[in-house]
Every structure is written in structure tokens, then in C-alpha cells.
Design a protein around this motif. Structure first.
Motif, PDB file in Angstrom:
ATOM      1  N   LEU A   1       0.828  -1.217   0.000  1.00 32.82           N
ATOM      2  CA  LEU A   1       0.000   0.000   0.000  1.00 32.82           C
ATOM      3  C   LEU A   1       0.857   1.259   0.000  1.00 32.82           C
ATOM      4  CD1 LEU A   1      -2.871  -0.942   2.476  1.00 32.82           C
ATOM      5  CD2 LEU A   1      -3.082  -0.517   0.032  1.00 32.82           C
ATOM      6  N   VAL A   2       1.918   1.257   0.786  1.00 33.68           N
ATOM      7  CA  VAL A   2       2.798   2.432   0.840  1.00 33.68           C
ATOM      8  C   VAL A   2       3.451   2.665  -0.514  1.00 33.68           C
ATOM      9  CG1 VAL A   2       4.945   3.322   1.828  1.00 33.68           C
ATOM     10  CG2 VAL A   2       3.207   2.363   3.321  1.00 33.68           C
ATOM     11  N   ARG A   3       3.935   1.579  -1.137  1.00 34.05           N
ATOM     12  CA  ARG A   3       4.566   1.730  -2.453  1.00 34.05           C
ATOM     13  C   ARG A   3       3.562   2.188  -3.507  1.00 34.05           C
ATOM     14  NH1 ARG A   3       7.363  -3.286  -4.198  1.00 34.05           N
ATOM     15  NH2 ARG A   3       6.424  -4.379  -2.453  1.00 34.05           N
ATOM     16  N   LEU A   4       2.340   1.629  -3.455  1.00 32.88           N
ATOM     17  CA  LEU A   4       1.313   2.004  -4.435  1.00 32.88           C
ATOM     18  C   LEU A   4       0.943   3.473  -4.316  1.00 32.88           C
ATOM     19  CD1 LEU A   4      -1.371  -0.824  -4.701  1.00 32.88           C
ATOM     20  CD2 LEU A   4      -0.137   0.257  -6.540  1.00 32.88           C
ATOM     21  N   THR A   5       0.701   3.928  -3.083  1.00 36.26           N
ATOM     22  CA  THR A   5       0.281   5.321  -2.909  1.00 36.26           C
ATOM     23  C   THR A   5       1.420   6.295  -3.162  1.00 36.26           C
ATOM     24  OG1 THR A   5       0.629   5.097  -0.521  1.00 36.26           O
ATOM     25  CG2 THR A   5      -1.615   4.827  -1.330  1.00 36.26           C
ATOM     26  N   TYR A   6       2.645   5.842  -3.031  1.00 41.74           N
ATOM     27  CA  TYR A   6       3.781   6.727  -3.346  1.00 41.74           C
ATOM     28  C   TYR A   6       3.919   6.879  -4.864  1.00 41.74           C
ATOM     29  CZ  TYR A   6       8.451   8.687  -3.582  1.00 41.74           C
ATOM     30  OH  TYR A   6       9.525   9.496  -3.866  1.00 41.74           O
ATOM     31  N   ASN A   7       3.775   5.757  -5.595  1.00 38.26           N
ATOM     32  CA  ASN A   7       3.922   5.796  -7.051  1.00 38.26           C
ATOM     33  C   ASN A   7       2.690   6.380  -7.741  1.00 38.26           C
ATOM     34  OD1 ASN A   7       6.470   4.652  -6.894  1.00 38.26           O
ATOM     35  ND2 ASN A   7       5.688   2.570  -7.025  1.00 38.26           N
ATOM     36  N   GLN A   8       1.509   6.095  -7.207  1.00 42.81           N
ATOM     37  CA  GLN A   8       0.252   6.570  -7.798  1.00 42.81           C
ATOM     38  C   GLN A   8      -0.409   7.507  -6.790  1.00 42.81           C
ATOM     39  OE1 GLN A   8      -0.463   5.721 -10.848  1.00 42.81           O
ATOM     40  NE2 GLN A   8       1.045   4.115 -11.103  1.00 42.81           N
ATOM     41  N   ARG A   9       0.004   8.749  -6.790  1.00 42.20           N
ATOM     42  CA  ARG A   9      -0.443   9.687  -5.751  1.00 42.20           C
ATOM     43  C   ARG A   9      -1.927  10.008  -5.827  1.00 42.20           C
ATOM     44  NH1 ARG A   9       3.877  11.791  -3.033  1.00 42.20           N
ATOM     45  NH2 ARG A   9       5.882  11.489  -4.034  1.00 42.20           N
ATOM     46  N   ASN A  10      -2.537   9.837  -6.982  1.00 40.11           N
ATOM     47  CA  ASN A  10      -3.954  10.165  -7.104  1.00 40.11           C
ATOM     48  C   ASN A  10      -4.862   8.946  -6.903  1.00 40.11           C
ATOM     49  OD1 ASN A  10      -3.132   8.949  -9.429  1.00 40.11           O
ATOM     50  ND2 ASN A  10      -4.263  10.274 -10.808  1.00 40.11           N
ATOM     51  N   TRP A  11      -4.320   7.827  -6.454  1.00 39.87           N
ATOM     52  CA  TRP A  11      -5.137   6.644  -6.189  1.00 39.87           C
ATOM     53  C   TRP A  11      -5.630   6.669  -4.753  1.00 39.87           C
ATOM     54  CZ3 TRP A  11      -3.010   1.469  -8.562  1.00 39.87           C
ATOM     55  CH2 TRP A  11      -3.026   1.576  -9.955  1.00 39.87           C
TER      56      TRP A  11
ATOM     57  N   TYR B   1      -6.346  -2.888  -7.690  1.00 35.98           N
ATOM     58  CA  TYR B   1      -5.057  -3.240  -8.282  1.00 35.98           C
ATOM     59  C   TYR B   1      -4.487  -4.491  -7.608  1.00 35.98           C
ATOM     60  CZ  TYR B   1      -0.187  -2.895  -9.758  1.00 35.98           C
ATOM     61  OH  TYR B   1       1.056  -3.168 -10.270  1.00 35.98           O
ATOM     62  N   LEU B   2      -4.512  -4.517  -6.258  1.00 35.28           N
ATOM     63  CA  LEU B   2      -3.994  -5.683  -5.539  1.00 35.28           C
ATOM     64  C   LEU B   2      -4.812  -6.938  -5.847  1.00 35.28           C
ATOM     65  CD1 LEU B   2      -3.245  -4.114  -2.041  1.00 35.28           C
ATOM     66  CD2 LEU B   2      -1.601  -4.716  -3.800  1.00 35.28           C
ATOM     67  N   ARG B   3      -6.127  -6.789  -5.972  1.00 36.24           N
ATOM     68  CA  ARG B   3      -7.005  -7.937  -6.198  1.00 36.24           C
ATOM     69  C   ARG B   3      -6.932  -8.428  -7.640  1.00 36.24           C
ATOM     70  NH1 ARG B   3     -11.844 -10.078  -3.955  1.00 36.24           N
ATOM     71  NH2 ARG B   3     -10.732  -9.745  -2.003  1.00 36.24           N
ATOM     72  N   ASN B   4      -7.112  -7.515  -8.602  1.00 35.99           N
ATOM     73  CA  ASN B   4      -7.269  -7.927 -10.006  1.00 35.99           C
ATOM     74  C   ASN B   4      -5.957  -8.027 -10.777  1.00 35.99           C
ATOM     75  OD1 ASN B   4     -10.012  -7.920  -9.520  1.00 35.99           O
ATOM     76  ND2 ASN B   4     -10.290  -5.842 -10.273  1.00 35.99           N
TER      77      ASN B   4
END
Length: 196
Positions: free
Chosen positions: A53-63, A71-74
Motif C-alpha cells: 500500500l505504501v509503495r502504491l500510494t507513493y507511485n500513484q499519488r492520485n489513487w 489493483y492488488l485484487r485484479n
């Protein structure tokens, strides 16, 4: 209102002090026996979820949470419960990210000039209010900046761009064209018809 975790802790202390039985402590502190015996299991998966989650929100700031979970599920194929992932998302305080407001950047803002004659500068803006029955209405105002004379006021429940153009044309027909019209950057003026 006392949190269940705090009530459970108080029940544990009462039993540990040998003041009462588990059943009595649960009754006194309004805790079920299942809640009393519950032990949180620290899972290594929680660390993995938090890291993802930390990596995802850092790379995709508008998610937000929804896109991260999908994203994690599908895409990644993890089958974690959405409540579990959301709990970790909240604990990491990723939901507190505030999107900054977009501001229009002007290179050199012009100082407000003081007009010397009529029809040099007009100002126009919208106002709104609400009737007693809850319906809102809008006002379109045009003012001459030289003498603060109200040149026109249009009032209606809705003021489409064609109506604004018609009001401006009527004022120009009566008063003549101004050298410039001042208005704010409100959403009312983004119509293609009004721009044309």
C-alpha cells in the motif's frame, strides 16, 4: 462510550486480581466471553499489505483506497479481504492525503486601475441565494467601475450562457461598449458560447 478493547482490558485486570471469575467480569464490563479470550494474531501478511500500500500510494499519488484494492485484487492476484486491507490503509494514515488546489498562475498581475470616465471598465459577477421553500436562485450583476452604477441585474433560478450574452447585449445596446470587462475566474465563464 468506552471502547471494547478498553473494557476487555479492565475485565482482564479484574480476573488477574482474583476479584471475580471470567463470567462475572464479562458481565460487569459488558464484554462477551469470546471477546475476552480473543488474542490478536500478528500476521506477516499485514506487513506485506502495508508495504504494498505504501509503495502504491507513493507511485500513484492520485489513487485512493478503491483503486489500490482493485489493483492488488485484479492485477496482482491477492485475495485479501477488503476490510482487512482498508484497516491497514487507515492505520497507515494514507487516507489523509489532501489534494492541493489548482491555482491559476499569472506572470505579472496587473494592478487594479481606477477608471477616469464611464464605460471604461465594467465588472460582472454572479451571486446566489435561497428562497424560503429551499429553491436557490442566481443573480447576474453588471456594474460600471467609474461611478459604481448598476447597469443590469438578471435574476432567475437558472442563468445559462445565452441569457448572460443577451443581458450583456442589451446593456451594450443602451450604454455602448466598454473598453474592458472585469470578471473572476469562476466556473460560470467557462462556457464556449460565452467565450465566443
Amino acid at each position: 462510550m468506552v471502547k471494547p478493547s478498553l473494557r476487555r482490558e479492565m475485565a482482564h485486570k479484574a480476573v488477574a486480581a482474583a476479584r471475580c471469575s471470567i463470567r462475572q467480569a464479562c458481565e460487569v464490563f459488558s464484554v462477551s466471553e469470546f471477546c475476552y479470550r480473543y488474542r490478536a494474531k500478528l500476521s506477516s501478511e499485514n506487513v506485506e499489505i502495508a508495504d504494498l500500500l505504501v509503495r502504491l500510494t507513493y507511485n500513484q499519488r492520485n489513487w485512493g483506497f478503491g483503486l489500490c484494492f482493485l489493483y492488488l485484487r485484479n492485477v496482482k492476484g491477492y485475495h485479501w479481504n477488503h476490510k482487512r486491507v482498508y484497516r491497514i490503509y487507515r492505520e497507515l494514515e494514507l487516507n489523509l492525503r489532501i489534494k492541493p488546489r489548482k491555482r491559476l498562475v499569472r506572470e505579472k498581475p496587473e494592478p487594479l486601475s481606477v477608471p477616469t470616465t464611464i464605460n471604461t471598465n465594467w465588472s460582472m459577477d454572479f451571486m446566489h441565494d435561497q428562497l424560503e421553500d429551499g429553491r436557490s436562485y442566481r443573480l447576474f450583476n453588471v456594474i460600471d467601475d467609474y461611478n459604481r452604477e448598476g447597469l443590469g441585474i438578471e435574476v432567475d433560478l437558472s442563468l445559462p450562457s445565452e441569457r448572460v450574452i443577451r443581458a450583456l447585449d442589451q446593456i451594450i445596446e443602451w450604454r455602448g461598449k466598454p473598453m474592458q470587462i472585469r470578471c473572476d475566474n469562476g466556473p460560470e465563464y467557462i462556457s464556449a458560447t460565452l467565450a465566443a
